[in-house]
Motif scaffolding. Structure first.
Motif, short mmCIF file in Angstrom:
data_model
loop_
_atom_site.label_atom_id
_atom_site.label_comp_id
_atom_site.label_asym_id
_atom_site.label_seq_id
_atom_site.Cartn_x
_atom_site.Cartn_y
_atom_site.Cartn_z
N LYS A 45 0.82 -1.22 0.00
CA LYS A 45 0.00 0.00 0.00
C LYS A 45 0.85 1.27 0.00
N GLU A 48 -0.35 4.17 -2.25
CA GLU A 48 -1.57 4.80 -1.72
C GLU A 48 -1.25 5.69 -0.52
N ARG A 134 -5.59 2.39 7.49
CA ARG A 134 -5.76 3.62 6.70
C ARG A 134 -6.39 4.73 7.53
#
Length: 291
Positions: A45, A48, A134
């Protein structure tokens, strides 16, 4: 509103006995200089994460880190029992064939054998865990932005005080500026009168005085400096990162102050110019921290 490039943010989330730690800090830099330390579980990730930081941080030297802490019970290395039994049987067989004594301490011997204590574990990131992580990342970034806003408000207050000081000093020049014209006239006339038997054309003297005084006139510099001070205030009130723009305005202010000083053939005026330079220098030092 001014934002500072100095900031810090941290967030902690818990998922299935694991503690996910996120930390982000920033210092001043000409562009965005992003360094990341990402736990292996979240490496997939990384792009991102970088995009999330770039969207809100914009500029500065930024250090980002995300790591995982596990409970001692879940993080303990397990003993490979099947492999240990296999080694035990092999050691007994070798001892019998070679007619050598068996180990005095089986535990020490077996635990030292290859891979008996190795922990082979392949973790995969689930959608649920990434949602939790996140959220922690976003909270840390938001905390950094809030810190920058707080520091920026302090910078803006400081800049406002310095701009007001320069403006007040600029106005304090006016009395000396008006009186110096008469002082110049008196000094020149006294100098001419001190020379015996010298006859001079008063009209020509007036023309020369006007030319000389025009060369020392600072009205344009004062007007431009006043405009720059107002423009600096207007720019501070704008949204977004205005640090570079404020730096350019401060440079232009410096040019006008320097020119004023070079034309100020008056001790009081030059003292005022030195004070303006001091105030401006403090602005230039702090504007480097503005986003």
């Amino acid at each position: 509103m001014i934002l500072s490039m100095t900031g810090y943010g941290k967030s902690v989330a818990v998922y299935n006995g694991k503690k996910i730690n996120v930390e982000i800090k920033s210092l001043n830099s000409k562009a965005l200089d992003l360094s990341t330390r990402i736990a292996p579980l979240f490496r997939e990730k990384e792009m991102e994460i970088r995009q999330a930081i770039q969207a809100k941080v914009i500029r500065g030297k930024v250090d980002f880190a995300i790591w995982v802490e596990k409970d001692a019970t879940s993080d303990a290395t397990t003993i490979n029992t099947a492999l240990a039994k296999n080694y035990c049987e092999q050691i007994k067989s070798v001892a019998a064939e070679c007619q050598i004594p068996l180990p005095a301490d089986w535990f020490i011997t077996l635990l030292r054998m290859p891979d008996v204590m190795s922990k082979v574990e392949i973790e995969t990131l689930s959608d649920e865990e990434w949602v939790v992580a996140r959220k922690a990342i976003d909270e840390a970034i938001d905390a950094l932005v809030a810190f920058r806003q707080q520091e920026g408000a302090a910078l803006q207050k400081k800049f406002g005080e310095k701009i007001d000081n320069i403006e007040a000093l600029l106005k304090s020049i006016e009395p000396y500026e008006k009186s110096r014209v008469e002082k110049i006239r008196t000094r020149i006339v006294d100098g001419l009168n001190s020379i015996p038997e010298v006859d001079y054309d008063k009209n020509r003297l007036e023309q020369e005085l006007i030319y000389y005084i025009e060369k020392l006139d600072i009205s344009e510099e004062k007007q431009r400096l006043a405009n720059h001070l107002n423009y600096f205030r207007e720019t501070m009130a704008e949204e977004g990162g205005q640090g570079k723009k404020l730096g350019f305005i401060a440079q232009e202010m410096g040019r006008e102050i320097n020119t004023t000083g070079s034309k100020s053939n008056n001790a009081e005026m030059q003292n005022i110019v030195v004070k303006m330079k001091d105030e401006l220098e403090q602005i230039k030092e702090q504007v480097l921290n503005a986003l």
